[in-house]
Design a protein around this motif. Structure first.
Motif, PDB file in Angstrom:
ATOM      1  N   LEU A 170       0.869  -1.166   0.000  1.00  0.00           N
ATOM      2  CA  LEU A 170       0.000   0.000   0.000  1.00  0.00           C
ATOM      3  C   LEU A 170       0.908   1.218   0.000  1.00  0.00           C
ATOM      4  N   ASP A 171       0.934   1.945  -1.121  1.00  0.00           N
ATOM      5  CA  ASP A 171       1.937   2.969  -1.391  1.00  0.00           C
ATOM      6  C   ASP A 171       1.313   4.364  -1.276  1.00  0.00           C
ATOM      7  N   PRO A 172       1.551   5.092  -0.170  1.00  0.00           N
ATOM      8  CA  PRO A 172       0.966   6.425  -0.041  1.00  0.00           C
ATOM      9  C   PRO A 172       1.421   7.346  -1.173  1.00  0.00           C
ATOM     10  N   VAL A 173       0.463   8.035  -1.769  1.00  0.00           N
ATOM     11  CA  VAL A 173       0.750   8.937  -2.887  1.00  0.00           C
ATOM     12  C   VAL A 173       0.773  10.372  -2.369  1.00  0.00           C
ATOM     13  N   ARG A 174       1.860  11.065  -2.690  1.00  0.00           N
ATOM     14  CA  ARG A 174       2.053  12.440  -2.241  1.00  0.00           C
ATOM     15  C   ARG A 174       2.076  13.350  -3.460  1.00  0.00           C
ATOM     16  N   VAL A 175       2.428  14.606  -3.283  1.00  0.00           N
ATOM     17  CA  VAL A 175       2.540  15.532  -4.395  1.00  0.00           C
ATOM     18  C   VAL A 175       3.947  16.121  -4.392  1.00  0.00           C
ATOM     19  N   VAL A 176       4.537  16.234  -5.583  1.00  0.00           N
ATOM     20  CA  VAL A 176       5.835  16.895  -5.727  1.00  0.00           C
ATOM     21  C   VAL A 176       5.596  18.241  -6.412  1.00  0.00           C
ATOM     22  N   LEU A 177       6.218  19.281  -5.885  1.00  0.00           N
ATOM     23  CA  LEU A 177       6.049  20.626  -6.423  1.00  0.00           C
ATOM     24  C   LEU A 177       7.312  21.435  -6.173  1.00  0.00           C
ATOM     25  N   ARG A 178       7.400  22.575  -6.813  1.00  0.00           N
ATOM     26  CA  ARG A 178       8.590  23.404  -6.642  1.00  0.00           C
ATOM     27  C   ARG A 178       8.668  23.964  -5.237  1.00  0.00           C
ATOM     28  N   ALA A 179       9.885  24.114  -4.761  1.00  0.00           N
ATOM     29  CA  ALA A 179      10.081  24.596  -3.393  1.00  0.00           C
ATOM     30  C   ALA A 179       9.567  26.019  -3.212  1.00  0.00           C
ATOM     31  N   ASP A 180       9.487  26.826  -4.305  1.00  0.00           N
ATOM     32  CA  ASP A 180       8.995  28.197  -4.185  1.00  0.00           C
ATOM     33  C   ASP A 180       7.494  28.301  -4.397  1.00  0.00           C
ATOM     34  N   ASN A 181       6.822  27.182  -4.590  1.00  0.00           N
ATOM     35  CA  ASN A 181       5.359  27.193  -4.688  1.00  0.00           C
ATOM     36  C   ASN A 181       4.788  27.493  -3.297  1.00  0.00           C
ATOM     37  N   PRO A 182       3.824  28.394  -3.177  1.00  0.00           N
ATOM     38  CA  PRO A 182       3.277  28.715  -1.851  1.00  0.00           C
ATOM     39  C   PRO A 182       2.756  27.503  -1.089  1.00  0.00           C
ATOM     40  N   LEU A 183       2.252  26.499  -1.804  1.00  0.00           N
ATOM     41  CA  LEU A 183       1.742  25.305  -1.137  1.00  0.00           C
ATOM     42  C   LEU A 183       2.853  24.492  -0.487  1.00  0.00           C
ATOM     43  N   ALA A 184       4.083  24.705  -0.913  1.00  0.00           N
ATOM     44  CA  ALA A 184       5.204  23.955  -0.356  1.00  0.00           C
ATOM     45  C   ALA A 184       5.459  24.324   1.105  1.00  0.00           C
ATOM     46  N   ARG A 185       4.917  25.462   1.549  1.00  0.00           N
ATOM     47  CA  ARG A 185       5.119  25.859   2.945  1.00  0.00           C
ATOM     48  C   ARG A 185       4.208  25.083   3.904  1.00  0.00           C
ATOM     49  N   ARG A 186       3.241  24.351   3.360  1.00  0.00           N
ATOM     50  CA  ARG A 186       2.325  23.585   4.205  1.00  0.00           C
ATOM     51  C   ARG A 186       2.932  22.227   4.550  1.00  0.00           C
ATOM     52  N   SER A 187       2.491  21.674   5.677  1.00  0.00           N
ATOM     53  CA  SER A 187       2.943  20.330   6.054  1.00  0.00           C
ATOM     54  C   SER A 187       2.222  19.254   5.263  1.00  0.00           C
ATOM     55  N   ALA A 188       1.016  19.574   4.769  1.00  0.00           N
ATOM     56  CA  ALA A 188       0.249  18.674   3.917  1.00  0.00           C
ATOM     57  C   ALA A 188      -0.605  19.525   2.996  1.00  0.00           C
ATOM     58  N   VAL A 189      -0.932  18.963   1.836  1.00  0.00           N
ATOM     59  CA  VAL A 189      -1.668  19.730   0.828  1.00  0.00           C
ATOM     60  C   VAL A 189      -2.995  19.032   0.550  1.00  0.00           C
ATOM     61  N   ALA A 190      -4.090  19.794   0.667  1.00  0.00           N
ATOM     62  CA  ALA A 190      -5.403  19.261   0.304  1.00  0.00           C
ATOM     63  C   ALA A 190      -5.490  19.157  -1.213  1.00  0.00           C
ATOM     64  N   VAL A 191      -6.024  18.074  -1.701  1.00  0.00           N
ATOM     65  CA  VAL A 191      -6.092  17.870  -3.151  1.00  0.00           C
ATOM     66  C   VAL A 191      -6.891  18.987  -3.812  1.00  0.00           C
ATOM     67  N   ALA A 192      -7.969  19.442  -3.171  1.00  0.00           N
ATOM     68  CA  ALA A 192      -8.802  20.489  -3.764  1.00  0.00           C
ATOM     69  C   ALA A 192      -8.037  21.788  -3.967  1.00  0.00           C
ATOM     70  N   ASP A 193      -6.980  22.027  -3.189  1.00  0.00           N
ATOM     71  CA  ASP A 193      -6.199  23.260  -3.328  1.00  0.00           C
ATOM     72  C   ASP A 193      -5.271  23.232  -4.529  1.00  0.00           C
ATOM     73  N   LEU A 194      -5.235  22.113  -5.247  1.00  0.00           N
ATOM     74  CA  LEU A 194      -4.373  21.993  -6.431  1.00  0.00           C
ATOM     75  C   LEU A 194      -5.159  22.168  -7.724  1.00  0.00           C
ATOM     76  N   GLY A 195      -6.362  22.763  -7.621  1.00  0.00           N
ATOM     77  CA  GLY A 195      -7.214  22.908  -8.791  1.00  0.00           C
ATOM     78  C   GLY A 195      -6.628  23.791  -9.869  1.00  0.00           C
ATOM     79  N   ASP A 196      -5.840  24.794  -9.478  1.00  0.00           N
ATOM     80  CA  ASP A 196      -5.271  25.705 -10.474  1.00  0.00           C
ATOM     81  C   ASP A 196      -3.883  25.276 -10.932  1.00  0.00           C
ATOM     82  N   ALA A 197      -3.390  24.164 -10.411  1.00  0.00           N
ATOM     83  CA  ALA A 197      -2.028  23.732 -10.732  1.00  0.00           C
ATOM     84  C   ALA A 197      -1.974  23.090 -12.108  1.00  0.00           C
ATOM     85  N   THR A 198      -0.780  23.124 -12.680  1.00  0.00           N
ATOM     86  CA  THR A 198      -0.520  22.421 -13.935  1.00  0.00           C
ATOM     87  C   THR A 198      -0.059  21.006 -13.597  1.00  0.00           C
TER      88      THR A 198
END
Length: 325
Positions: free
Chosen positions: A158-186
């Protein structure tokens, strides 16, 4: 005369124990049956091998000489079996180069069965399944939604799936990212032809959060190419724990609401459960225990069993048996 190796093994056990009862216990047979089999061997050889008494068993002169030759014979038989085992080849594939599930299983397999030769290639899961059914691969490893009737399946990770993003992305400052908050992402998805099962899995948990991005066709298969697209386009990508660390300028964060888990299955043909396939399954269980693969989350729903093609009369599909241990 053709010596029966089973009778020879019985004799050697009795000779070592000097007692029919203890020998029968070692051999998991009844003592009267063992006595009959030893007499049969003596009749075939034309000479007594044992001197029986109420307390113990002694070897005759012929028995002493035969014991030396019998041990050599059994050793030669074991060598012959090992020679056949050494020739067996296990054929398998990984969905992508760089994921650690199959390499970690193979590391355990080398400890369990160092003589087993392994041929390891790269194939998408749909192709792997087709190759196993055709007999060109022995096992497939990855996600499967529908199990053909001629295959068997076992859940191994059972392999937990995470998100990889740039370190300067504002979401990178969070300890966890809600999937719904990635609606505007590429979103970067990788090769739509090579790994359609993975892309369907990602689209599934995105849809659960109300997101419906459209993957663009991509010929880029390597993980390094996906990461480069994340860097260049300020994009994001689903990144299982089985993936390597993404490197400079990128960070990985857990996903929540939902927290997706990618299930890894081992598949094999139900009529080709070879020694190599059994060894690989044992190694997968060993790796799962060593690395805690089954402790990540509750297991997903088991894959569906496809019915066998109807011949004279239709048959009901068999339920899937998923081994969680």
């Amino acid at each position: 005369m053709d010596l029966n190796l089973r009778l020879v093994r019985y004799f050697v056990t009795v000779a070592e124990e000097r007692h029919f009862g203890r020998a029968a216990t070692r051999l998991f047979i009844a003592q009267p049956s063992l006595s009959v089999q030893i007499r049969r061997l003596e009749q075939e050889l034309g000479t007594p091998l044992l001197i029986r008494s109420t307390r113990q068993v002694e070897l005759t002169g012929a028995g002493e000489r035969f014991l030396v030759a019998a041990r050599r014979l059994l050793a030669a038989a074991a060598d012959a079996e090992a020679a056949v085992a050494e020739a067996e080849v296990l054929r398998l594939a990984s969905i992508l180069d760089g994921l650690d599930t199959v390499p970690l299983i193979l590391r355990t397999l080398r400890r369990l069965d160092p003589l087993l030769e392994v041929v390891h290639g790269i194939n998408g899961m749909p192709r792997q399944v087709a190759e196993v059914r055709a007999g060109r691969l022995d096992v497939a490893v990855g996600l499967i939604r529908d199990v053909p009737a001629d295959l068997e399946v076992e859940l191994v990770r059972l392999d937990p799936v995470r998100v990889v993003l740039r370190a300067d992305n504002p979401l990178a400052r969070r300890s966890a990212v809600a999937v719904a908050d990635l609606g505007d992402a590429t979103w970067v998805f990788g090769n739509t032809e090579h790994t359609p099962d993975w892309i369907d899995f990602v689209l599934g948990f995105l849809a659960e959060a109300g997101l419906r991005p459209r993957p663009s066709p991509s010929a880029q298969t390597p993980l390094s190419a996906m990461l480069e697209q994340v860097r260049e386009n300020d994009g994001v990508a689903a990144w299982p724990a089985s993936c390597p660390e993404p490197g400079p300028d990128l960070v990985v964060r857990p996903l929540v609401h939902p927290s997706p888990v990618y299930p890894w299955y081992v598949l094999w043909h139900r009529d080709r459960l070879t020694r190599g396939v059994q060894a690989f399954r044992a190694a997968a269980r060993g790796a799962a225990g060593e690395h805690g693969w089954m402790a990540a989350a509750l297991p997903p729903a088991p894959p569906r069993r496809l019915p066998a093609p109807a011949t004279t009369s239709p048959t009901a599909p068999r339920p899937v048996s998923v081994d969680l241990h």
